[in-house]
Motif scaffolding. Structure first.
Motif, PDB file in Angstrom:
ATOM      1  N   ASP A   1      40.000  43.582  40.290  1.00  0.00           N
ATOM      2  CA  ASP A   1      40.932  44.223  39.389  1.00  0.00           C
ATOM      3  C   ASP A   1      42.278  44.719  39.906  1.00  0.00           C
ATOM      4  OD1 ASP A   1      38.180  43.975  37.812  1.00  0.00           O
ATOM      5  OD2 ASP A   1      37.708  45.990  38.912  1.00  0.00           O
TER       6      ASP A   1
ATOM      7  N   ARG B   1      36.149  37.499  39.295  1.00  0.00           N
ATOM      8  CA  ARG B   1      35.716  38.474  39.228  1.00  0.00           C
ATOM      9  C   ARG B   1      33.912  38.380  40.169  1.00  0.00           C
ATOM     10  NH1 ARG B   1      33.199  43.142  37.928  1.00  0.00           N
ATOM     11  NH2 ARG B   1      34.374  45.521  38.242  1.00  0.00           N
TER      12      ARG B   1
ATOM     13  N   GLU C   1      35.173  42.633  43.938  1.00  0.00           N
ATOM     14  CA  GLU C   1      36.156  43.858  42.703  1.00  0.00           C
ATOM     15  C   GLU C   1      36.884  44.413  42.686  1.00  0.00           C
ATOM     16  OE1 GLU C   1      31.348  43.317  40.816  1.00  0.00           O
ATOM     17  OE2 GLU C   1      32.727  45.139  41.853  1.00  0.00           O
TER      18      GLU C   1
END
Length: 412
Positions: free
Chosen positions: A19, A34, A15
């Motif tokens: 991001d 993700r 993640e």
């Protein structure tokens, strides 16, 4: 419960990487990546940017630099003393290494079997065949397709050869290999395929049925015919710390037992069984007592799996206990005086005292008894003496005696 090391899970790493990449590079990156570390890493393999972008710029390496916990300390201790034949780590972090360094050891993780052979001259090896965040982060393994890389596959083969030669027919204690990093489970399972363990004890909080689903290769290894399997559903750090405390208490009991015969012979009295007991201190306190029993100061690691040359040391401990001394974390209290007992076998008292100039934070004692040391009546430093705890001109704490001098001083 021992404090966790707070290392990120595979999902958390994925993640964070996703991001950052979507924010800084590609806003249109497939959101389905993700949370799936393997798929995300394979995306960068496909674009030939795994090292240049993913490893060097996206992986949150600082997140792997967390405080070590008692589990890491236990592993470092077991490797330095060779109480364990080897450690096989599936983690990129250097928490075990850092704890060993803080104990004063020159310690490193081995990246393949060849390095493990070299490192075995100093310690039981810590084999990290899929990579290390400090030593070679660019070559860490993140995606299954990396296993086809000639350099990485050769490294793993060298590790498998070493494990087959050195871990065969051993008892395996598995802590944390049943991870949420699926490809690592597969890599480790393949590497251990030829080890043929006598027993496999898995420490994992997951339900037993979940282990087989998460790591089928490891499960098969643990359930081969004639392999004893046990699943302990507890914290890995807690189990390792408990095992280390048991190891330390056993070590210290051996020290006392070594002096029992000479104690009974010289005093003419039987040894009270209670005098052979060790107070159940925490693992770091017990480690400090083991250091003293080895005759090494706080800036050096304990390295012995069992005590050696400790008959006189055990004898003096029993004399103190017979005299009514009470145990304390760094030794004893007797008649209002604190006493530290160290192994001074084959040492000169003055030289040993210089060796034990320790950090000011170390516990100090009124009297230090170096059992087995020879007192030549010379000062430890012909230059002007320092003071205990002084940062400019430090000196060892307490008044130092050999065995006979201590007996006279304490009237025991």
């Amino acid at each position: 419960m021992a404090p966790p090391s707070s290392l990120p899970s595979a999902k958390t790493v994925a993640e964070r990487c996703f991001d950052k990449y979507r924010l800084e590079v590609d806003p249109m990156c497939d959101v389905g990546l993700r949370g799936n570390l393997e798929a995300l890493a394979e995306h960068f393999v496909a674009t030939n940017t795994l090292q240049s972008v993913f490893i060097e710029h996206l992986v949150p390496w600082p997140a792997f630099a967390r405080p070590y916990n008692p589990g890491h300390a236990a592993i470092a201790d077991f490797l330095l003393t060779r109480a364990a034949v080897a450690g096989i780590s599936s983690n990129y972090d250097i928490l075990i290494e850092r704890r060993a360094w803080d104990y004063g050891a020159a310690f490193r993780g081995s990246l393949d079997g060849d390095e493990a052979n070299v490192d075995a001259t100093r310690q039981a090896p810590l084999l990290k065949f899929h990579g290390c965040a400090q030593r070679d982060p660019a070559s860490t393994v993140w995606a299954p397709s990396q296993l086809e890389d000639p350099l990485i596959s050769a490294r793993i083969e060298r590790s498998k050869t070493w494990m087959a030669a050195n871990l065969r027919r051993k008892d395996l204690l598995v802590v944390g290999f049943w991870s949420d990093w699926e490809y690592l489970n597969a890599v480790i399972g393949g590497a251990l395929a030829d080890v043929q363990p006598l027993s496999v004890t898995v420490v994992d909080l997951s339900p037993t049925e979940a282990l087989e689903a998460k790591a089928p290769q490891l499960w098969r290894i643990a359930h081969v015919e004639n392999v004893q399997f046990e699943h302990v559903r507890e914290s890995g750090a807690d189990v390792l710390d408990e095992l280390r405390r048991a190891f330390s208490m056993n070590y210290l009991r051996q020290v006392l037992a070594a002096g029992q015969a000479i104690f009974e012979e010289t005093t003419g009295h039987p040894c009270n069984p209670n005098w052979l007991d060790i107070t159940a201190y925490d693992s770091e306190t017990l480690y400090g007592l083991r250091r003293d029993a080895e005759g090494v100061p706080a800036l050096q690691p304990a390295t012995l799996i069992r005590p050696g040359n400790v008959e006189a040391l055990g004898y003096f401990h029993l004399l103190l206990r017979q005299a009514g001394a009470t145990q304390r974390p760094d030794g004893y209290d007797l008649n209002g005086r604190s006493i530290r007992v160290i192994n001074g076998a084959s040492a000169i008292l003055g030289s040993l005292r210089t060796k034990f100039i320790e950090p000011p934070v170390a516990i100090t004692s009124d009297i230090v008894v170096a059992v087995g040391a020879t007192d030549l009546g010379l000062p430890s430093n012909v230059v002007r003496c320092g003071r205990s705890g002084d940062l400019i001109r430090p000196d060892a704490a307490g008044d130092w005696f050999d065995l006979n001098g201590a007996r006279a001083e304490l009237n025991i």
